[in-house]
Design a protein around this motif. Structure first.
Motif, PDB file in Angstrom:
ATOM      1  N   GLU A  21       0.864  -1.184   0.000  1.00 48.54           N
ATOM      2  CA  GLU A  21       0.000   0.000   0.000  1.00 48.54           C
ATOM      3  C   GLU A  21       0.897   1.229   0.000  1.00 48.54           C
ATOM      4  N   ILE A  22       0.546   2.213  -0.792  1.00 51.06           N
ATOM      5  CA  ILE A  22       1.270   3.487  -0.771  1.00 51.06           C
ATOM      6  C   ILE A  22       0.300   4.551  -0.272  1.00 51.06           C
ATOM      7  N   GLY A  23       0.561   5.090   0.930  1.00 51.07           N
ATOM      8  CA  GLY A  23      -0.349   6.047   1.570  1.00 51.07           C
ATOM      9  C   GLY A  23      -1.161   5.371   2.657  1.00 51.07           C
ATOM     10  N   GLY A  70       1.111 -15.984   7.721  1.00 50.92           N
ATOM     11  CA  GLY A  70       2.366 -15.999   6.952  1.00 50.92           C
ATOM     12  C   GLY A  70       2.394 -14.973   5.831  1.00 50.92           C
ATOM     13  N   GLY A  71       1.241 -14.353   5.548  1.00 47.97           N
ATOM     14  CA  GLY A  71       1.199 -13.294   4.540  1.00 47.97           C
ATOM     15  C   GLY A  71       1.867 -12.036   5.071  1.00 47.97           C
ATOM     16  N   ARG A  72       2.271 -11.142   4.154  1.00 44.86           N
ATOM     17  CA  ARG A  72       2.949  -9.912   4.589  1.00 44.86           C
ATOM     18  C   ARG A  72       2.493  -8.710   3.792  1.00 44.86           C
ATOM     19  N   MET A  73       2.460  -7.594   4.469  1.00 42.51           N
ATOM     20  CA  MET A  73       2.044  -6.353   3.819  1.00 42.51           C
ATOM     21  C   MET A  73       2.975  -5.224   4.231  1.00 42.51           C
ATOM     22  N   ALA A  74       3.339  -4.389   3.244  1.00 44.30           N
ATOM     23  CA  ALA A  74       4.093  -3.165   3.522  1.00 44.30           C
ATOM     24  C   ALA A  74       3.197  -1.984   3.209  1.00 44.30           C
ATOM     25  N   THR A  75       3.177  -1.002   4.093  1.00 48.24           N
ATOM     26  CA  THR A  75       2.435   0.223   3.792  1.00 48.24           C
ATOM     27  C   THR A  75       3.360   1.416   3.995  1.00 48.24           C
ATOM     28  N   LEU A  76       3.426   2.296   2.995  1.00 54.12           N
ATOM     29  CA  LEU A  76       4.384   3.398   2.978  1.00 54.12           C
ATOM     30  C   LEU A  76       3.708   4.708   3.375  1.00 54.12           C
ATOM     31  N   GLU A  77       4.329   5.426   4.317  1.00 51.64           N
ATOM     32  CA  GLU A  77       3.732   6.667   4.818  1.00 51.64           C
ATOM     33  C   GLU A  77       4.811   7.706   5.097  1.00 51.64           C
ATOM     34  N   ASP A 100      11.372   7.413  -2.028  1.00 54.56           N
ATOM     35  CA  ASP A 100      12.670   7.073  -1.415  1.00 54.56           C
ATOM     36  C   ASP A 100      12.694   5.637  -0.900  1.00 54.56           C
ATOM     37  N   ARG A 101      11.536   5.157  -0.475  1.00 54.26           N
ATOM     38  CA  ARG A 101      11.475   3.829   0.149  1.00 54.26           C
ATOM     39  C   ARG A 101      11.256   2.708  -0.871  1.00 54.26           C
ATOM     40  N   LEU A 102      10.595   3.016  -1.969  1.00 51.58           N
ATOM     41  CA  LEU A 102      10.264   1.964  -2.947  1.00 51.58           C
ATOM     42  C   LEU A 102      11.501   1.236  -3.505  1.00 51.58           C
ATOM     43  N   PRO A 103      12.585   1.946  -3.853  1.00 51.64           N
ATOM     44  CA  PRO A 103      13.716   1.240  -4.463  1.00 51.64           C
ATOM     45  C   PRO A 103      14.318   0.134  -3.588  1.00 51.64           C
ATOM     46  N   GLY A 104      14.309   0.292  -2.260  1.00 49.16           N
ATOM     47  CA  GLY A 104      14.929  -0.701  -1.381  1.00 49.16           C
ATOM     48  C   GLY A 104      13.963  -1.732  -0.827  1.00 49.16           C
TER      49      GLY A 104
END
Ligand code: SAH
Ligand code: DHB
Ligand code: MG
Length: 219
Positions: free
Chosen positions: A62-64, A81-88, A119-123
């Motif tokens: 998720e972005i936002g 076991g599922g994983r989620m990243a959310t960027l803020e 900035d966070r997406l590339p890594g």
């Protein structure tokens, strides 16, 4: 009509279980933190959850994040076991979201990653995520075309991409009232030119007024 849109959303809430105590608490926390109520509607939140279930998403981006309202809906669809990243980008939003994710019992599955999304997406893949089965784009609309590129980069055949707020009271087709309009159209230009994505966009009405979302599947 706005009153009726709202009343119908309330009817759906009652009949379809588009809310519960955890979700109401997230809205309360968002409120008390003085944040703007720009989270997805309850019906839209549940739609995200159902879409994630339909594709049996095990890896979600998720972005936002805001206060984590859409995050918790999506996180709930994850299997064990599922994983989620959310960027803020906003530290206060990230903090409120972390608390809400905790109260939804999703800390083990959902990471709030603080910082400018670009900035966070590339890594991101260095953090051990699998290519994403579903990506929800809902941050600064000016960067939607860039976010779509990243979503595509981290996808596989069949990945679902959803983008919020692609209608904005219908203002995306002219630039007088909506400053993000040209940037949202830049994303549509990209979709027009890029054969790797099959997409549609749906206009919506409800408690949040007149808007819409884009949904796509990666070929
Ligand atoms: N998805 C949420 C709502 C998100 S609102 C929900 O439906 O519940 C948009 C969020 O994007 C805000 O919290 C804002 O701080 C964040 N944001 C704006 N620009 C950003 C950027 N460049 N990088 C990361 N987050 C950003
Ligand atoms: C805004 C952002 C959103 O993500 C949304 O759903 C509604 C409004 C905004 O920035 O105004
Ligand atoms: Mg939105």
């Amino acid at each position: 009509m706005e009153e009726r849109w709202k009343a119908v959303d309330e009817y759906f809430e009652e009949k379809l279980g588009t809310t519960d105590d955890v979700m109401e608490n997230i809205l309360k926390e968002t409120d008390e933190a003085g944040m703007r109520h720009i989270e997805v509607s309850k019906a839209h939140g549940k739609m995200l959850y159902l879409m994630a279930k339909m594709v049996e998403a095990k890896s979600i981006l998720e972005i936002g994040t805001l206060g984590g309202f859409s995050t918790v809906w999506l996180g709930r669809a994850l299997p064990k076991g599922g994983r989620m990243a959310t960027l803020e980008a906003d530290p206060k939003h990230a903090e409120v979201a972390r608390r809400n994710i905790d109260s939804a019992d999703l800390v083990a599955r959902v990471d709030v990653i603080e910082g400018e999304a670009l900035d966070r997406l590339p890594g991101l893949m260095d953090r051990g995520y699998l290519p994403f089965d579903l990506v929800f784009i809902d941050a600064d609309k000016e960067n939607n075309a860039e976010y779509l590129k990243w979503a595509l980069k981290y996808s596989h055949e069949g990945s679902v991409i959803i983008v919020d707020n692609v209608v904005r009271q219908g203002r995306i087709i002219d630039d007088t009232e909506e400053k993000a309009a040209p940037y949202i159209r830049k994303m549509f230009d990209m979709l027009e030119a890029d054969g790797r994505i099959e997409a549609t966009a749906i206009q919506t009405v409800g408690k949040k007024g007149y808007d819409g979302f884009l949904m796509a599947v990666v070929k």
